[in-house]
Design a protein around this motif. Structure first.
Motif, PDB file in Angstrom:
ATOM      1  N   ASP A   1      -5.225   1.633  -0.610  1.00  0.00           N
ATOM      2  CA  ASP A   1      -5.357   2.691  -2.067  1.00  0.00           C
ATOM      3  C   ASP A   1      -6.962   2.736  -2.538  1.00  0.00           C
ATOM      4  O   ASP A   1      -7.463   3.786  -2.668  1.00  0.00           O
ATOM      5  CB  ASP A   1      -4.740   2.120  -2.940  1.00  0.00           C
ATOM      6  N   GLU A   2      -7.524   1.504  -2.072  1.00  0.00           N
ATOM      7  CA  GLU A   2      -9.041   1.449  -2.531  1.00  0.00           C
ATOM      8  C   GLU A   2      -9.870   2.528  -1.702  1.00  0.00           C
ATOM      9  O   GLU A   2     -10.852   3.096  -2.079  1.00  0.00           O
ATOM     10  CB  GLU A   2      -9.443   0.119  -2.206  1.00  0.00           C
TER      11      GLU A   2
ATOM     12  N   ASN B   1      -9.499   5.796  -2.989  1.00  0.00           N
ATOM     13  CA  ASN B   1     -10.343   6.043  -4.374  1.00  0.00           C
ATOM     14  C   ASN B   1     -11.779   6.140  -4.108  1.00  0.00           C
ATOM     15  O   ASN B   1     -12.430   6.649  -4.877  1.00  0.00           O
ATOM     16  CB  ASN B   1      -9.886   4.649  -5.206  1.00  0.00           C
TER      17      ASN B   1
ATOM     18  N   SER C   1      -7.426   6.072   4.920  1.00  0.00           N
ATOM     19  CA  SER C   1      -7.190   5.008   4.250  1.00  0.00           C
ATOM     20  C   SER C   1      -7.729   3.671   4.821  1.00  0.00           C
ATOM     21  O   SER C   1      -7.445   2.558   4.334  1.00  0.00           O
ATOM     22  CB  SER C   1      -5.737   4.590   3.653  1.00  0.00           C
TER      23      SER C   1
ATOM     24  N   SER D   1      -2.064   8.605  -9.076  1.00  0.00           N
ATOM     25  CA  SER D   1      -3.199   8.554  -8.133  1.00  0.00           C
ATOM     26  C   SER D   1      -4.315   9.648  -8.260  1.00  0.00           C
ATOM     27  O   SER D   1      -4.088  10.498  -9.060  1.00  0.00           O
ATOM     28  CB  SER D   1      -2.757   8.616  -6.662  1.00  0.00           C
TER      29      SER D   1
ATOM     30  N   TYR E   1       1.013  -1.177  -0.057  1.00  0.00           N
ATOM     31  CA  TYR E   1       0.043   0.005   0.190  1.00  0.00           C
ATOM     32  C   TYR E   1       1.018   1.315   0.071  1.00  0.00           C
ATOM     33  O   TYR E   1       2.104   1.331   0.301  1.00  0.00           O
ATOM     34  CB  TYR E   1      -0.839   0.033   1.140  1.00  0.00           C
ATOM     35  N   LEU E   2       0.350   2.369  -0.523  1.00  0.00           N
ATOM     36  CA  LEU E   2       0.927   3.754  -0.330  1.00  0.00           C
ATOM     37  C   LEU E   2       1.510   4.163   0.864  1.00  0.00           C
ATOM     38  O   LEU E   2       2.444   4.861   1.078  1.00  0.00           O
ATOM     39  CB  LEU E   2       0.157   4.672  -0.964  1.00  0.00           C
ATOM     40  N   ASN E   3       0.871   3.673   1.813  1.00  0.00           N
ATOM     41  CA  ASN E   3       0.973   4.245   3.589  1.00  0.00           C
ATOM     42  C   ASN E   3       2.364   3.710   3.510  1.00  0.00           C
ATOM     43  O   ASN E   3       2.908   4.420   4.614  1.00  0.00           O
ATOM     44  CB  ASN E   3       0.118   3.863   4.190  1.00  0.00           C
TER      45      ASN E   3
END
Length: 283
Positions: free
Chosen positions: A156-157, A160, A89, A233, A16-18
């Protein structure tokens, strides 16, 4: 004969981006490891399984994985992923207010065991409702036109879907925990398996120290990280920086208090047999 090269440390990377601030300096070669490592990327639930099976040596994992098997693991000190308020998130998005979800169907991502346990605690004990849960892929389901009453989305979902027009009500699980307890919430820990931590002590310790060094580099370079993360993103660089600013990567005293309280609540709910003792990898 040439000496054999040491086997690489098998390092799990949450996909994940985090965690980009942690892994960017490693993946870009900004920080050089003394010990070779093999990077295995996946969602937290998948990394939990690989750690449990002994297929990883050191990994970021759901904090609930440590609670389920504390005899197998040691916690890397001062390294975590969590929040002191809104996490952005990890969201419950709903067509109605959370207070109206009693008996409703909630779609839960299978990618994080911690978030699934946390949303159940929050809804039952904090909000006071008892929904029904089913596991599924929210993005794929929404694409078919189906609209579950509520969805727990992570990673990430969640970034979004957080402004999806059909889901006007949002409960940020990090913020809800903070309102309930006054403490930070730790979603993920970095843990080492006890066996390799003993058999390959210096290499595992070096790998853990490298991760802590990478964390500090990432925290000092969040503008650069935000610019990289914003590519591809739906979030702008400014929004991405706000997202990273809301995350906690340290495991200080207050974060440990929040973690211990979560384990106590899980034990009270019967999810785990008892709150585990926190055992740390000596560095």
């Amino acid at each position: 004969m040439l000496p054999l090269s040491p086997a690489p440390i098998r390092l799990g990377r949450i996909g994940y981006l985090n965690v980009l601030p942690l892994h960017y300096p490693l993946e870009q070669g900004i920080l050089k490891p003394d010990t070779p490592f093999e990077l295995v990327s996946g969602p937290p639930a998948e990394l939990n399984v690989l750690m449990d099976q002994g297929r990883l040596d050191l990994s970021g994992c759901s904090c609930i994985e440590y609670a389920r098997h504390p005899e197998k693991y040691l916690i890397v000190p001062d390294l975590a992923i969590g929040s002191r308020g809104p996490v952005q998130s990890v969201l419950l998005i709903s067509r109605t207010r959370p207070e109206e979800l009693d008996g409703a169907s909630v779609l839960v991502s299978a990618q994080s065991h911690t978030s699934a346990a946390l949303v159940d605690l929050l809804l039952r004990q904090h909000v006071g409702v008892s929904p029904r849960y089913r596991t599924g892929d929210a993005t794929a389901l929404l694409a078919t036109g189906e609209r579950p009453q509520a969805i727990l989305c992570i990673g990430d979902e969640a970034l979004n879907l957080r402004r999806h027009p059909d889901y006007p009500h949002r409960m940020d699980l990090g913020e809800a925990w903070r309102q309930w307890t006054g403490l930070p919430f730790i979603f993920g820990l970095w843990i080492a398996r006890r066996e390799p931590a003993c058999a390959r002590r210096e290499e595992i310790k070096a790998g853990a120290r490298l991760l802590i060094h990478a964390k500090k580099w990432g925290q000092a370079n969040l503008d650069r990280i935000s610019a990289v993360a914003a590519r591809g993103s739906i979030l702008s660089e400014t929004e991405m920086r706000s997202y990273f600013d809301g995350l906690v990567y340290d495991l200080g005293l207050e974060e440990l208090d929040g973690l211990r309280l979560f384990y106590e609540r899980l034990a009270e709910a019967g999810v785990i047999p008892a709150p585990p003792e926190l055992a740390f990898l000596p560095l």
